[in-house]
Scaffold this motif. Sequence first.
Motif, PDB file in Angstrom:
ATOM      1  N   PRO A  72      46.028  42.858  83.583  1.00 32.53           N
ATOM      2  CA  PRO A  72      46.711  41.849  84.418  1.00 32.53           C
ATOM      3  C   PRO A  72      46.998  40.585  83.616  1.00 32.53           C
ATOM      4  N   ILE A  73      48.149  40.009  83.838  1.00 32.82           N
ATOM      5  CA  ILE A  73      48.575  38.856  83.040  1.00 32.82           C
ATOM      6  C   ILE A  73      47.643  37.661  83.233  1.00 32.82           C
ATOM      7  N   HIS A  74      46.991  37.555  84.391  1.00 31.94           N
ATOM      8  CA  HIS A  74      46.093  36.416  84.587  1.00 31.94           C
ATOM      9  C   HIS A  74      44.815  36.547  83.771  1.00 31.94           C
ATOM     10  N   CYS A  75      44.610  37.716  83.145  1.00 29.89           N
ATOM     11  CA  CYS A  75      43.476  37.902  82.237  1.00 29.89           C
ATOM     12  C   CYS A  75      43.876  37.674  80.786  1.00 29.89           C
ATOM     13  N   CYS A  76      45.113  37.276  80.550  1.00 30.31           N
ATOM     14  CA  CYS A  76      45.614  37.041  79.194  1.00 30.31           C
ATOM     15  C   CYS A  76      45.700  35.535  78.928  1.00 30.31           C
ATOM     16  N   VAL A  77      45.306  35.139  77.745  1.00 32.60           N
ATOM     17  CA  VAL A  77      45.372  33.727  77.367  1.00 32.60           C
ATOM     18  C   VAL A  77      46.689  33.511  76.629  1.00 32.60           C
ATOM     19  N   THR A  78      47.636  32.883  77.312  1.00 40.83           N
ATOM     20  CA  THR A  78      48.975  32.673  76.773  1.00 40.83           C
ATOM     21  C   THR A  78      49.233  31.177  76.565  1.00 40.83           C
ATOM     22  N   ARG A  79      50.313  30.888  75.890  1.00 41.45           N
ATOM     23  CA  ARG A  79      50.701  29.475  75.705  1.00 41.45           C
ATOM     24  C   ARG A  79      50.958  28.827  77.061  1.00 41.45           C
ATOM     25  N   LYS A 128      33.251  30.132  83.252  1.00 40.74           N
ATOM     26  CA  LYS A 128      32.688  31.183  84.104  1.00 40.74           C
ATOM     27  C   LYS A 128      33.649  32.352  84.230  1.00 40.74           C
ATOM     28  N   PHE A 129      34.933  32.076  84.354  1.00 42.93           N
ATOM     29  CA  PHE A 129      35.917  33.150  84.470  1.00 42.93           C
ATOM     30  C   PHE A 129      36.058  33.915  83.166  1.00 42.93           C
ATOM     31  N   TRP A 130      36.142  33.206  82.036  1.00 41.12           N
ATOM     32  CA  TRP A 130      36.454  33.827  80.749  1.00 41.12           C
ATOM     33  C   TRP A 130      35.218  34.317  79.996  1.00 41.12           C
ATOM     34  N   ARG A 131      34.050  34.016  80.491  1.00 42.24           N
ATOM     35  CA  ARG A 131      32.832  34.318  79.732  1.00 42.24           C
ATOM     36  C   ARG A 131      32.714  35.786  79.302  1.00 42.24           C
TER      37      ARG A 131
END
Length: 371
Positions: A72-79, A128-131
């Motif tokens: 899912p795109i919300h799990c990707c770290v984008t610019r 907490k989300f990205w851990r």
Amino acid sequence: MTRRRNRNETRKRIVEGRNIGNGDKLISLLKWLKEQNCDPTCRLRPAVFNNTGRGLQALEYIQQNSIVVRIPIHCCVTRHYLKSTIIYSVLGQDFNKFNTQELLATWLAQQTDKQGVFQNDSLKDENKFWRPYLESLPEDYSLPCTCNKEENGCMPNYLRNRVEKQRADIDSSFNKLRKYFPALDKERYEWGYYTVNTRAVFLQKDPRDNGSGEAGENCLALVPFLDLLNHSDDVSVQAGINLSRESVNCSGFFYEIQVNQSVTKFSEVFICYGKHSNTKLLVEYGFFLGDLNSNEHIEIFIEYILEYLKQNQLILISLEKKLEILHSNGLDSNLGISSSGLSWNLKAVLHILLLDDNKLSDWFQSLSRLF
């Protein structure tokens, strides 16, 4: 007898990919992805292989043109995502002065330390989300750029020059960002920079971005789990947003990898990081393919081309504009000469540099007709 032999062969193939998916950090990562509506498209497991180290093993036969990873795109770290973080809050209008690699490296450095995740209140919810993803990343990297002075002195000149340039680039970007982030740690920034170097994927446009997207070196994103896939020179893949019919019919956006060839059961699943020389693979990713690399070539830098043209008294009209075209379209990298001749990018560079000024606006069509 035949059945016993087949079973032994199967066991041998499974052992060649030793399961590591039962480690706490990978379990946490997979559980997190599951909670984020990331359902597997085929049966894969993290494994360690003799030749490539950590990778992904197919637990079933995968057909040609199958989607092997869907995140899912919300799990990707984008610019685009970084514009919603403290990075953008601090940089403000100066955000666009920095390339995506520098911004991602700063974000990673701000998020983590050697012991884990910072507990700064302003970053707590984001951490907490990205851990689970952050904890799945390697603690350190073995790259030419991480070698000590003695090891650096043993390198051949062509490699040492590349490493020194990379170190200078890292130092320069760190010093610029330190003015905005006084607490930015040099060691953590370097770790973040290497993380992006070895793990980022191409993404021209975050679908949540209403703008025109990115160009050139800014087309980068960090995608969890996908970075477990190793490189092979022999495979072809497609990567992008909602490539499959299933994801198009779903509500939401997914970053997907589609393999253009089948994958046998129990073998390692590969992607292609790009048509790179052994030198680039070693400097950027920490490995090389040796004689198996069909893209091996003598690397040529654009500065050498400009110097050669100058020595031969060739006048280059609108040089700055031409260099901008080359840079923004990623044509100023992967320049070289191999046993099969000039690389495609090198041909493109020479063609564009020698174009007449009145044909420059039509450079793409001109290039397409020629090659």
